[in-house]
Design a protein around this motif. Sequence first.
Motif, PDB file in Angstrom:
ATOM      1  N   GLU A   1       0.789  -1.233  -0.125  1.00 47.31           N
ATOM      2  CA  GLU A   1      -0.039  -0.100   0.051  1.00 47.31           C
ATOM      3  C   GLU A   1       0.819   1.281   0.029  1.00 47.31           C
ATOM      4  O   GLU A   1       2.051   1.255   0.652  1.00 47.31           O
ATOM      5  CB  GLU A   1      -0.831   0.070   1.237  1.00 47.31           C
ATOM      6  CG  GLU A   1      -2.009  -0.877   1.296  1.00 47.31           C
ATOM      7  CD  GLU A   1      -2.642  -1.262   2.584  1.00 47.31           C
ATOM      8  OE1 GLU A   1      -3.640  -1.797   2.812  1.00 47.31           O
ATOM      9  OE2 GLU A   1      -2.255  -0.513   3.629  1.00 47.31           O
ATOM     10  N   GLY A   2       0.347   2.179  -0.636  1.00 42.20           N
ATOM     11  CA  GLY A   2       0.987   3.442  -0.534  1.00 42.20           C
ATOM     12  C   GLY A   2       0.155   4.825  -0.219  1.00 42.20           C
ATOM     13  O   GLY A   2      -1.148   4.427  -0.218  1.00 42.20           O
ATOM     14  N   SER A   3       0.693   6.038   0.209  1.00 42.02           N
ATOM     15  CA  SER A   3      -0.244   6.972   0.555  1.00 42.02           C
ATOM     16  C   SER A   3       0.778   8.274   0.447  1.00 42.02           C
ATOM     17  O   SER A   3       1.999   8.326   0.549  1.00 42.02           O
ATOM     18  CB  SER A   3      -0.313   6.776   2.305  1.00 42.02           C
ATOM     19  OG  SER A   3      -0.959   7.764   2.628  1.00 42.02           O
TER      20      SER A   3
ATOM     21  N   ARG B   1      11.422   0.265  -2.876  1.00 43.08           N
ATOM     22  CA  ARG B   1      11.899   1.476  -3.236  1.00 43.08           C
ATOM     23  C   ARG B   1      11.801   2.005  -4.455  1.00 43.08           C
ATOM     24  O   ARG B   1      11.708   3.112  -4.970  1.00 43.08           O
ATOM     25  CB  ARG B   1      13.521   1.363  -2.839  1.00 43.08           C
ATOM     26  CG  ARG B   1      13.892   1.313  -1.490  1.00 43.08           C
ATOM     27  CD  ARG B   1      15.342   1.587  -1.278  1.00 43.08           C
ATOM     28  NE  ARG B   1      16.330   0.363  -1.399  1.00 43.08           N
ATOM     29  CZ  ARG B   1      16.258  -0.586  -0.571  1.00 43.08           C
ATOM     30  NH1 ARG B   1      15.912  -0.609   0.769  1.00 43.08           N
ATOM     31  NH2 ARG B   1      17.056  -1.728  -0.801  1.00 43.08           N
ATOM     32  N   LYS B   2      11.730   0.779  -5.536  1.00 42.72           N
ATOM     33  CA  LYS B   2      11.412   1.358  -6.882  1.00 42.72           C
ATOM     34  C   LYS B   2       9.700   1.743  -7.053  1.00 42.72           C
ATOM     35  O   LYS B   2       9.770   2.742  -7.749  1.00 42.72           O
ATOM     36  CB  LYS B   2      11.642  -0.011  -7.607  1.00 42.72           C
ATOM     37  CG  LYS B   2      13.111  -0.283  -8.121  1.00 42.72           C
ATOM     38  CD  LYS B   2      13.204  -1.457  -8.984  1.00 42.72           C
ATOM     39  CE  LYS B   2      14.610  -2.032  -9.392  1.00 42.72           C
ATOM     40  NZ  LYS B   2      15.433  -0.746 -10.147  1.00 42.72           N
ATOM     41  N   LEU B   3       8.989   1.205  -6.130  1.00 46.17           N
ATOM     42  CA  LEU B   3       7.660   1.818  -6.029  1.00 46.17           C
ATOM     43  C   LEU B   3       7.532   3.257  -5.640  1.00 46.17           C
ATOM     44  O   LEU B   3       6.929   4.170  -6.130  1.00 46.17           O
ATOM     45  CB  LEU B   3       6.766   0.946  -5.585  1.00 46.17           C
ATOM     46  CG  LEU B   3       6.399  -0.353  -5.996  1.00 46.17           C
ATOM     47  CD1 LEU B   3       5.456  -1.280  -4.944  1.00 46.17           C
ATOM     48  CD2 LEU B   3       6.058  -0.568  -7.296  1.00 46.17           C
ATOM     49  N   LEU B   4       8.556   3.469  -4.543  1.00 43.64           N
ATOM     50  CA  LEU B   4       8.518   4.775  -3.952  1.00 43.64           C
ATOM     51  C   LEU B   4       9.291   5.983  -5.292  1.00 43.64           C
ATOM     52  O   LEU B   4       8.758   7.120  -5.136  1.00 43.64           O
ATOM     53  CB  LEU B   4       9.391   4.882  -2.997  1.00 43.64           C
ATOM     54  CG  LEU B   4       8.516   4.394  -1.694  1.00 43.64           C
ATOM     55  CD1 LEU B   4       9.547   4.255  -0.578  1.00 43.64           C
ATOM     56  CD2 LEU B   4       7.586   5.438  -1.191  1.00 43.64           C
ATOM     57  N   ALA B   5       9.905   5.398  -5.774  1.00 44.11           N
ATOM     58  CA  ALA B   5      10.644   6.171  -6.860  1.00 44.11           C
ATOM     59  C   ALA B   5       9.869   6.152  -8.148  1.00 44.11           C
ATOM     60  O   ALA B   5      10.030   7.122  -9.300  1.00 44.11           O
ATOM     61  CB  ALA B   5      12.062   5.531  -7.313  1.00 44.11           C
ATOM     62  N   GLY B   6       8.617   5.560  -8.330  1.00 43.85           N
ATOM     63  CA  GLY B   6       7.803   5.476  -9.433  1.00 43.85           C
ATOM     64  C   GLY B   6       8.572   5.023 -10.660  1.00 43.85           C
ATOM     65  O   GLY B   6       8.143   5.527 -11.812  1.00 43.85           O
ATOM     66  N   ASP B   7       9.327   3.844 -10.534  1.00 41.78           N
ATOM     67  CA  ASP B   7       9.987   3.150 -11.412  1.00 41.78           C
ATOM     68  C   ASP B   7       8.970   2.680 -12.446  1.00 41.78           C
ATOM     69  O   ASP B   7       8.170   1.657 -12.390  1.00 41.78           O
ATOM     70  CB  ASP B   7      10.972   2.106 -10.919  1.00 41.78           C
ATOM     71  CG  ASP B   7      12.010   1.522 -12.157  1.00 41.78           C
ATOM     72  OD1 ASP B   7      12.608   2.087 -12.592  1.00 41.78           O
ATOM     73  OD2 ASP B   7      11.439   0.291 -12.459  1.00 41.78           O
TER      74      ASP B   7
ATOM     75  N   PRO C   1       3.945   7.723  -4.490  1.00 43.96           N
ATOM     76  CA  PRO C   1       3.650   8.034  -2.997  1.00 43.96           C
ATOM     77  C   PRO C   1       4.533   8.663  -2.298  1.00 43.96           C
ATOM     78  O   PRO C   1       5.779   8.369  -2.633  1.00 43.96           O
ATOM     79  CB  PRO C   1       2.795   6.585  -2.618  1.00 43.96           C
ATOM     80  CG  PRO C   1       3.861   5.804  -3.164  1.00 43.96           C
ATOM     81  CD  PRO C   1       4.041   6.195  -4.635  1.00 43.96           C
ATOM     82  N   LEU C   2       4.352   9.057  -1.125  1.00 40.93           N
ATOM     83  CA  LEU C   2       5.307   9.741  -0.160  1.00 40.93           C
ATOM     84  C   LEU C   2       5.628   8.622   0.893  1.00 40.93           C
ATOM     85  O   LEU C   2       6.818   8.462   1.007  1.00 40.93           O
ATOM     86  CB  LEU C   2       4.597  10.763   0.705  1.00 40.93           C
ATOM     87  CG  LEU C   2       4.323  12.246  -0.215  1.00 40.93           C
ATOM     88  CD1 LEU C   2       3.664  13.344   0.929  1.00 40.93           C
ATOM     89  CD2 LEU C   2       5.468  12.818  -1.085  1.00 40.93           C
ATOM     90  N   ALA C   3       4.965   7.692   0.701  1.00 40.71           N
ATOM     91  CA  ALA C   3       5.251   6.664   1.944  1.00 40.71           C
ATOM     92  C   ALA C   3       4.840   5.046   1.279  1.00 40.71           C
ATOM     93  O   ALA C   3       3.625   5.138   0.456  1.00 40.71           O
ATOM     94  CB  ALA C   3       4.751   6.725   3.119  1.00 40.71           C
ATOM     95  N   ILE C   4       5.157   4.049   1.804  1.00 39.36           N
ATOM     96  CA  ILE C   4       4.701   2.876   1.282  1.00 39.36           C
ATOM     97  C   ILE C   4       4.841   1.771   2.404  1.00 39.36           C
ATOM     98  O   ILE C   4       5.660   2.159   3.335  1.00 39.36           O
ATOM     99  CB  ILE C   4       5.493   2.527   0.146  1.00 39.36           C
ATOM    100  CG1 ILE C   4       4.773   1.332  -0.737  1.00 39.36           C
ATOM    101  CG2 ILE C   4       6.770   1.777   0.403  1.00 39.36           C
ATOM    102  CD1 ILE C   4       5.397   0.965  -2.252  1.00 39.36           C
TER     103      ILE C   4
ATOM    104  N   MET D   1       7.307   3.426   5.303  1.00 38.46           N
ATOM    105  CA  MET D   1       8.548   4.129   4.975  1.00 38.46           C
ATOM    106  C   MET D   1       8.607   4.906   3.613  1.00 38.46           C
ATOM    107  O   MET D   1       7.985   4.828   2.991  1.00 38.46           O
ATOM    108  CB  MET D   1       9.790   2.791   4.460  1.00 38.46           C
ATOM    109  CG  MET D   1       9.107   1.899   3.314  1.00 38.46           C
ATOM    110  SD  MET D   1      10.441   0.575   2.902  1.00 38.46           S
ATOM    111  CE  MET D   1      11.403   1.507   2.005  1.00 38.46           C
ATOM    112  N   SER D   2       9.716   5.591   3.647  1.00 35.51           N
ATOM    113  CA  SER D   2       9.802   6.862   2.471  1.00 35.51           C
ATOM    114  C   SER D   2      11.200   6.762   2.045  1.00 35.51           C
ATOM    115  O   SER D   2      12.210   6.250   2.673  1.00 35.51           O
ATOM    116  CB  SER D   2       9.179   7.892   3.014  1.00 35.51           C
ATOM    117  OG  SER D   2      10.165   8.555   3.865  1.00 35.51           O
ATOM    118  N   LEU D   3      11.444   7.388   0.964  1.00 36.87           N
ATOM    119  CA  LEU D   3      12.625   7.503   0.631  1.00 36.87           C
ATOM    120  C   LEU D   3      13.595   8.616   1.206  1.00 36.87           C
ATOM    121  O   LEU D   3      14.910   8.564   0.974  1.00 36.87           O
ATOM    122  CB  LEU D   3      12.527   7.918  -1.141  1.00 36.87           C
ATOM    123  CG  LEU D   3      12.124   7.102  -2.197  1.00 36.87           C
ATOM    124  CD1 LEU D   3      12.112   7.709  -3.507  1.00 36.87           C
ATOM    125  CD2 LEU D   3      13.013   5.837  -2.285  1.00 36.87           C
TER     126      LEU D   3
END
Length: 469
Positions: free
Chosen positions: A347-349, A407-413, A430-433, A467-469
């Motif tokens: 999940e992301g938010s 981390r790839k999802l957080l970066a929008g890969d 998203p800002l967090a996952i 977690m976030s980047l």
Amino acid sequence: MDWFAADGYWMGRLLFQRSLAVVYLVAFVCAANQFRVLIGAQGLTPVPAYLRRAYGRRSPTLFRVRYSDGLFAAVAWAGAAVSAALLLGLADLLPLWAGMLLWLVPWVLYLSIVNVGQVWYGFGWESLLCECGWYAVFLGNNDVSPPWLALIALRWLLFRLEFGAGMIKMRGSHVWRDLTALYYHHETQPMPGPFSWYFHHLPKPLHRAEVLANHVTQLVVPVLLFLPRPVSTVAAVVMIVTQLWLIASGNFSWLNWLAVVIALSVVPDSLWSRVGLSASGTASSPAWFEAVVIAFAAVVLVLSWWPARNLVARRQLMNASFNRLHLVNAYGAFGSITRVRREIVVEGSDNPFEDDAWREYEFKGKPGDPWYRPRQFAPYHLRLDWLMWFLALDRTSHLSWFMPFLRKLLAGDEATLKLLRHNPFPDAPPLAIRAVVYEYRYTTRAERRATGAWWHRERCGELVPPMSL
């Protein structure tokens, strides 16, 4: 040599080789579509890093000389092109020696991929495809009759595939011995298919009958493969029907399809002619070809010591290769049955402090949205979805690839997102996952009628906190 040729199996050989070419084609396309995210230079478990490690340095692969994502893509698409040519019958139009070399090409290319695939290629059907591909080289083409030694080797492969699976079940869990395994299997299998809900809701006496029939098919019928016709023919047909039943009940990549492909080689021309299929060619075999096939059979005989010993071993290995070429392997599946299904939901938010602000990423094959009906993907292999199932079973050993995935999802890969069915953040990542653990079960018939949902789920924990980047 009169004993060398099996003149009554021209159609069986043709169907085996053409069907194997289809599986090869699917496997190479899978590799081409998924490798950059999974094992590419910037992937979740990069090939260059693997080749620098001790075990990686011992793996026979074309990528030993050099690796780049472009080279990997070239190997995968070249394998797909050769597979398509084999499917269209190019090997039968070439001289015998050239046809054999053409069959050798996809084997070398796919072995090179498997040996750098790491955990993403750690499935029994990868070794099975390599072994089938090697056998296809020595079956010849229309210039010669099908050689008996190669056909017997294929029956030995089918025997190991089925009998190994039957023995691992009997040794692995009491639910196979007390005939209750299918009370759970259709619900907890790695990737359910569109009919799995219906299979799960079959009456329990029928489930017990299914398990009993499975034991007969895997422990008794394989022995009949080595008896004369029509007994061996009946055995092959029983195996084909059983494998088609398994194909309908779930998504197991090309495992069941390859079992069908091998069994086709056991069916004689006399039976194929009854449904209007026939094939023929030149009957004589050159001396050099007979010598090559005899040498091939000798290699199979020597390498069979390890898998044969494994079949009778107290601690039977499942899906084990005893050499780096993945030849003459040990097979087996579902030695243990999971009784409770747990799924990792990502999940992301954009506002991680609000409970209602979390949105789910949806995978193509694995269960997620309870109202989304599972799809049929096999023989196509969704490697990421399968590894997500293993992650739910063992939440620590698979974090080495799962954390880079988050981390790839957080970066929008974009490449990673293409492996998913739905991206809930199409405009910006998203800002967090986080990764949440849910317990899933199939809805009852009443729940299905009332809600339209295929699954009922309850949250039971958290694997990765926000977690976030």
